[in-house]
Design a protein around this motif. Structure first.
Motif, mmCIF file in Angstrom:
data_model
loop_
_atom_site.group_PDB
_atom_site.id
_atom_site.type_symbol
_atom_site.label_atom_id
_atom_site.label_comp_id
_atom_site.label_asym_id
_atom_site.label_seq_id
_atom_site.Cartn_x
_atom_site.Cartn_y
_atom_site.Cartn_z
ATOM 1 N N GLY A 23 0.866 -1.352 0.212
ATOM 2 C CA GLY A 23 0.202 -0.035 -0.219
ATOM 3 C C GLY A 23 0.550 0.908 0.636
ATOM 4 O O GLY A 23 0.529 2.230 -0.584
ATOM 5 N N GLY A 24 1.310 1.197 0.570
ATOM 6 C CA GLY A 24 3.033 2.399 0.879
ATOM 7 C C GLY A 24 3.807 2.570 -0.237
ATOM 8 O O GLY A 24 3.448 3.568 -0.913
ATOM 9 N N TYR A 30 1.783 6.268 -7.480
ATOM 10 C CA TYR A 30 0.102 7.672 -7.103
ATOM 11 C C TYR A 30 0.475 8.883 -7.229
ATOM 12 O O TYR A 30 0.039 9.169 -7.917
ATOM 13 C CB TYR A 30 -0.760 6.995 -6.308
ATOM 14 C CG TYR A 30 -2.003 8.034 -6.749
ATOM 15 C CD1 TYR A 30 -2.551 7.111 -7.722
ATOM 16 C CD2 TYR A 30 -2.936 9.132 -6.161
ATOM 17 C CE1 TYR A 30 -3.999 8.253 -8.289
ATOM 18 C CE2 TYR A 30 -3.365 9.721 -6.552
ATOM 19 C CZ TYR A 30 -4.202 9.903 -7.146
ATOM 20 O OH TYR A 30 -5.410 10.161 -7.598
ATOM 21 N N ALA A 31 1.974 9.217 -5.976
ATOM 22 C CA ALA A 31 2.516 10.619 -6.204
ATOM 23 C C ALA A 31 2.747 10.749 -7.230
ATOM 24 O O ALA A 31 3.199 12.294 -8.225
ATOM 25 C CB ALA A 31 3.226 11.282 -4.700
ATOM 26 N N ILE A 32 3.159 10.457 -7.926
ATOM 27 C CA ILE A 32 4.468 10.039 -9.065
ATOM 28 C C ILE A 32 3.623 9.709 -10.062
ATOM 29 O O ILE A 32 3.625 11.694 -10.649
ATOM 30 C CB ILE A 32 5.256 9.406 -8.960
ATOM 31 C CG1 ILE A 32 6.809 9.100 -8.472
ATOM 32 C CG2 ILE A 32 5.997 9.405 -10.825
ATOM 33 C CD1 ILE A 32 7.338 7.484 -8.695
ATOM 34 N N ILE A 33 2.516 9.391 -10.188
ATOM 35 C CA ILE A 33 1.761 10.069 -11.432
ATOM 36 C C ILE A 33 0.614 11.184 -11.091
ATOM 37 O O ILE A 33 0.536 12.075 -12.197
ATOM 38 C CB ILE A 33 0.122 8.953 -11.277
ATOM 39 C CG1 ILE A 33 1.636 7.277 -11.948
ATOM 40 C CG2 ILE A 33 -0.639 8.809 -12.554
ATOM 41 C CD1 ILE A 33 1.979 7.649 -12.960
ATOM 42 N N PHE A 48 2.284 11.323 2.403
ATOM 43 C CA PHE A 48 2.168 11.421 3.268
ATOM 44 C C PHE A 48 1.270 10.059 4.069
ATOM 45 O O PHE A 48 1.184 9.453 4.801
ATOM 46 C CB PHE A 48 1.487 12.260 4.104
ATOM 47 C CG PHE A 48 2.701 13.350 4.048
ATOM 48 C CD1 PHE A 48 3.044 13.685 5.257
ATOM 49 C CD2 PHE A 48 2.052 15.070 3.577
ATOM 50 C CE1 PHE A 48 4.112 14.641 5.230
ATOM 51 C CE2 PHE A 48 2.585 15.855 3.685
ATOM 52 C CZ PHE A 48 3.617 16.310 4.594
ATOM 53 N N ILE A 49 0.552 9.565 3.007
ATOM 54 C CA ILE A 49 -0.090 8.306 3.360
ATOM 55 C C ILE A 49 0.377 7.198 2.946
ATOM 56 O O ILE A 49 0.761 6.459 3.746
ATOM 57 C CB ILE A 49 -1.503 8.323 2.118
ATOM 58 C CG1 ILE A 49 -2.407 8.860 2.345
ATOM 59 C CG2 ILE A 49 -2.177 6.559 2.341
ATOM 60 C CD1 ILE A 49 -3.701 8.361 1.179
ATOM 61 N N ALA A 50 2.162 7.631 1.819
ATOM 62 C CA ALA A 50 2.390 5.873 2.345
ATOM 63 C C ALA A 50 3.799 6.636 3.684
ATOM 64 O O ALA A 50 3.855 5.604 4.564
ATOM 65 C CB ALA A 50 3.651 6.443 0.952
ATOM 66 N N ALA A 51 4.389 7.230 4.001
ATOM 67 C CA ALA A 51 4.548 7.837 5.428
ATOM 68 C C ALA A 51 4.110 7.228 6.406
ATOM 69 O O ALA A 51 4.437 6.198 7.086
ATOM 70 C CB ALA A 51 4.765 9.099 5.594
ATOM 71 N N ILE A 52 2.097 6.979 6.863
ATOM 72 C CA ILE A 52 1.714 6.543 6.642
ATOM 73 C C ILE A 52 2.041 4.936 7.641
ATOM 74 O O ILE A 52 2.086 4.173 8.499
ATOM 75 C CB ILE A 52 0.239 7.017 7.396
ATOM 76 C CG1 ILE A 52 0.765 8.603 8.012
ATOM 77 C CG2 ILE A 52 -0.572 6.054 8.402
ATOM 78 C CD1 ILE A 52 -1.295 9.472 7.912
ATOM 79 N N ILE A 81 11.331 3.756 -3.603
ATOM 80 C CA ILE A 81 9.712 4.951 -4.436
ATOM 81 C C ILE A 81 9.173 6.091 -3.330
ATOM 82 O O ILE A 81 8.665 7.165 -4.077
ATOM 83 C CB ILE A 81 8.500 3.248 -4.519
ATOM 84 C CG1 ILE A 81 10.328 2.378 -5.182
ATOM 85 C CG2 ILE A 81 7.901 4.194 -5.680
ATOM 86 C CD1 ILE A 81 10.457 2.896 -7.109
ATOM 87 N N SER A 82 8.761 5.585 -2.181
ATOM 88 C CA SER A 82 7.312 6.380 -1.667
ATOM 89 C C SER A 82 8.642 7.994 -1.180
ATOM 90 O O SER A 82 8.001 9.361 -0.900
ATOM 91 C CB SER A 82 6.982 5.762 -0.808
ATOM 92 O OG SER A 82 6.347 4.641 -0.859
#
Length: 258
Positions: A23-24, A30-33, A48-52, A81-82
């Motif tokens: 998920g991260g 998705y942030a890149i896209i 930030f969702i990836a960080a969580i 990546i994230s």
């Protein structure tokens, strides 16, 4: 007749913690896209969702006793990546790409700065993996890659919410990108908030109250409050190093466990 030797069973992987890691990874991708489509606020939220999720997967693995070497390596690749490529490309598409309007050389400096950040994140993760179990867990050596990504993402998100374009702030964005990258590979000490062992597991009631207040503040104005959290934290490493030098304290031994 000799008894046939049973074939060894193939090794599997633990599903639950790796789902959080995946998920991260998805959030970082998705942030890149989103950044390539000019949706910078959405891209920063995804980081930030990836960080969580990155903070959850390790705790889930420990709570369920499903730690594995595969999970450790997969988590590092997802973090690259994230917290390496995603913040670098978000910053590039938001501000650094516009440096080409100042000439061929500034344009090259823009994408080189984005690459520098990504490379520093990779080096930071590799150093962290090679020193697991050898360092004092109370401290990070160099700015952690999720914190550096939080600094970059909160900066872009805040400026975007305030109506400032990346082209207007491209040189300031260049400085933020380079400084965040160099802080990751520095030898500066950053407090890890992990404590020093079982004796430090309990926190005072005031700390819980502060966390509640911070969560409420983030809910009211997420980009500005997050920037006010990550920017001072990024500065805490150099400030602490200057403090130790001013007090003429002996160099801190960050290479061994307590």
């Amino acid at each position: 007749m000799p008894t046939p030797t049973p074939r060894p069973r193939g090794r599997g992987i633990y599903l639950l913690p790796n789902l959080f890691t995946t998920g991260g990874l998805f959030a970082g991708f998705y942030a890149i896209i989103a950044a390539t489509q000019g949706r910078y606020g959405t891209a920063c939220v995804a980081i930030f969702i990836a960080a969580i999720l990155d903070g959850v997967d390790g705790r889930v693995a420990r709570l369920t006793n499903t730690q594995s070497e595969f999970g450790v390596q997969y988590d590092s690749l997802a973090d690259l990546i994230s917290f390496g490529l995603a913040p670098a490309l978000v910053m590039f598409h938001w501000a650094l790409e516009s440096m080409k309007h100042d000439g061929p050389m500034p344009g090259k400096i823009g994408w080189i700065a984005a690459f520098l950040y990504a490379a520093c994140a990779a080096l930071r993760l590799a150093r962290f993996n090679s020193q697991v179990g050898q360092v004092d867990k109370r401290w990070f050596i160099g700015l952690a890659s999720p914190a550096a990504a939080g600094l970059v993402a909160s900066f872009v998100w805040t400026c975007d919410e305030l109506g400032w374009t990346g082209e207007e702030l491209r040189y300031f964005a260049l400085a933020v990108t380079v400084i965040a990258g160099l802080l990751m590979v520095s030898r500066l000490r950053y407090f890890s908030f992990k404590g020093g062992g079982p004796k430090h597991d309990r926190v005072p009631f005031l700390a819980i109250l502060i966390v509640v207040v911070v969560v409420i503040a983030i809910a009211i104005d997420p980009p500005s409050v997050l920037l006010l959290i990550f920017a001072p934290y990024a500065l805490s490493g150099p400030v602490y190093a200057l403090y130790r030098r001013a007090r003429r304290l002996p160099p801190a031994d960050v290479g061994t466990s307590p």
